[in-house]
Enzyme design. Structure first.
Site, mmCIF file in Angstrom:
data_model
loop_
_atom_site.group_PDB
_atom_site.id
_atom_site.type_symbol
_atom_site.label_atom_id
_atom_site.label_comp_id
_atom_site.label_asym_id
_atom_site.label_seq_id
_atom_site.Cartn_x
_atom_site.Cartn_y
_atom_site.Cartn_z
ATOM 1 N N GLY A 62 -36.323 -44.724 79.116
ATOM 2 C CA GLY A 62 -36.642 -45.871 79.958
ATOM 3 C C GLY A 62 -37.927 -46.551 79.531
ATOM 4 N N TYR A 83 -33.129 -44.326 89.924
ATOM 5 C CA TYR A 83 -32.087 -45.327 90.176
ATOM 6 C C TYR A 83 -32.842 -46.606 90.547
ATOM 7 C CZ TYR A 83 -28.037 -47.528 92.476
ATOM 8 O OH TYR A 83 -27.036 -48.378 92.848
ATOM 9 N N THR A 84 -32.775 -47.625 89.695
ATOM 10 C CA THR A 84 -33.601 -48.827 89.889
ATOM 11 C C THR A 84 -32.798 -50.093 90.153
ATOM 12 O OG1 THR A 84 -33.679 -49.167 87.489
ATOM 13 C CG2 THR A 84 -35.479 -47.888 88.475
ATOM 14 N N LEU A 124 -29.356 -37.112 86.999
ATOM 15 C CA LEU A 124 -30.111 -36.614 88.145
ATOM 16 C C LEU A 124 -29.291 -36.548 89.424
ATOM 17 C CD1 LEU A 124 -33.736 -38.038 87.843
ATOM 18 C CD2 LEU A 124 -32.844 -35.817 87.184
ATOM 19 N N TYR A 146 -33.036 -49.215 98.292
ATOM 20 C CA TYR A 146 -33.806 -48.671 97.174
ATOM 21 C C TYR A 146 -35.153 -48.122 97.670
ATOM 22 C CZ TYR A 146 -37.019 -48.761 93.201
ATOM 23 O OH TYR A 146 -37.976 -48.445 92.273
#
Length: 305
Positions: free
Chosen positions: A10, A66-67, A42, A130
């Site tokens: 990333g 998690y974006t 993950l 999120y």
């Protein structure tokens, strides 16, 4: 010293990899694995637990997340599995094995209604799935009482991956005019600097105990509209663009999204300066250094969806 890095491919993980490798025996993980990385999803908590038992790291650096902010609204369970339960599992393993965890969180744990920059101890109130998933991760790490440090950051970008500067450069090559929202404020942060702040925390022993939360961001708050202007000015100076597109500022309602965004999630970094004896890099300087890494040419700066 054994080190475990998640999210090694990333924006942040790629910057952390060489810095951590210089400090111990590093096992790096990405979702799909590769020649130099272990495969780790993950959301597969059994696989994560097995990897921890195998590697037995002294320090876990969790740079994976998690974006997909908007997609999280339709799949909150996946977001919580990755951003909440996985860090919690890491933290509980660390507590049971005398290890330490460096975990990264987000400005989106705040609701964006505060007029001044957010301090680490300010009340949290996420306004999207999120943010809720990331807050759950923070809470699980803290509840574990393991040796840990949670670094909250904001608006991360790099010369690779998918991010706002690269998207703006791509659009600038396709359009003469762009509309960018001006009613969301934050602190853009170059991933290379975030990695530098994280390593400084590691080197200064901040993971020796349950250190809590530290805000880490580059210096200088701005809106997305202002950031876009800085990107184009810098790109023209570096010869990455022949000319900047015309910019028009608009409100968030011009670009409806599934997830609400905080109106102002500017992070205060006084604690960072005090504990790490480090000054956050000015926004424009960081942006210039990042964009200077980009190749030039007609196919450069393309971002995939």
């Amino acid at each position: 010293m054994n080190l475990l890095l998640t999210g090694a491919d990333g924006q942040l993980g790629a910057e952390l990899r060489p810095l951590l490798k210089a400090r111990g025996s590093l096992v790096s993980c990405t979702r799909w694995g590769g020649a130099r990385d272990r495969a780790l999803d993950l959301s597969d908590h059994a696989a994560l637990a097995a990897l921890l038992d195998e590697v037995r790291p002294a320090v876990i650096v969790n740079a994976a997340a998690y974006t997909a902010v908007d997609r999280a609204e339709s799949e909150p369970e996946v977001a919580h599995a990755v951003n909440g339960d996985a860090p919690g599992l890491m933290a509980r393993w660390a507590a049971s094995n005398n290890a330490a965890l460096l975990h990264f969180s987000t400005d989106y744990v705040f609701d964006g209604r505060k007029a001044s920059p957010y301090l680490e101890d300010d009340p949290v109130a996420p306004i999207n799935a999120y943010g809720n998933s990331k807050l759950d991760g923070e809470n699980q790490v803290i509840a574990s009482a393991c040796k840990h440090l949670i670094m909250r950051t904001s608006w991360v970008y790099a010369s690779h991956g998918q991010n706002f500067p690269l998207k703006m450069l791509q659009l600038a090559r396709e359009r003469d005019q762009l509309q960018v929202v001006s009613d969301q404020m934050g602190r853009p942060t170059w991933a290379a600097n975030l990695a530098r702040y994280a390593i400084a925390a590691l080197d200064r022993g901040l993971l020796a105990g349950p250190s809590g939360i530290l805000h880490a961001a580059d210096a200088g708050a701005c809106s997305w509209f202002e950031f876009a202007g800085a990107i184009f000015d810098t790109a023209v100076k570096l010869g990455l663009l022949d000319k900047a597109p015309a910019l028009r500022e608009v409100g968030s309602d011009a670009f409806p999204t599934a997830a609400r965004r905080p109106a102002s999630s500017v992070l205060a970094t006084g604690r960072l300066r005090k504990l790490l004896a480090i000054e956050p890099m000015p926004q424009r300087e960081a942006l210039a250094q990042c964009l200077a890494e980009l190749p030039s040419g007609p196919t450069a700066h393309t971002v995939s969806d």
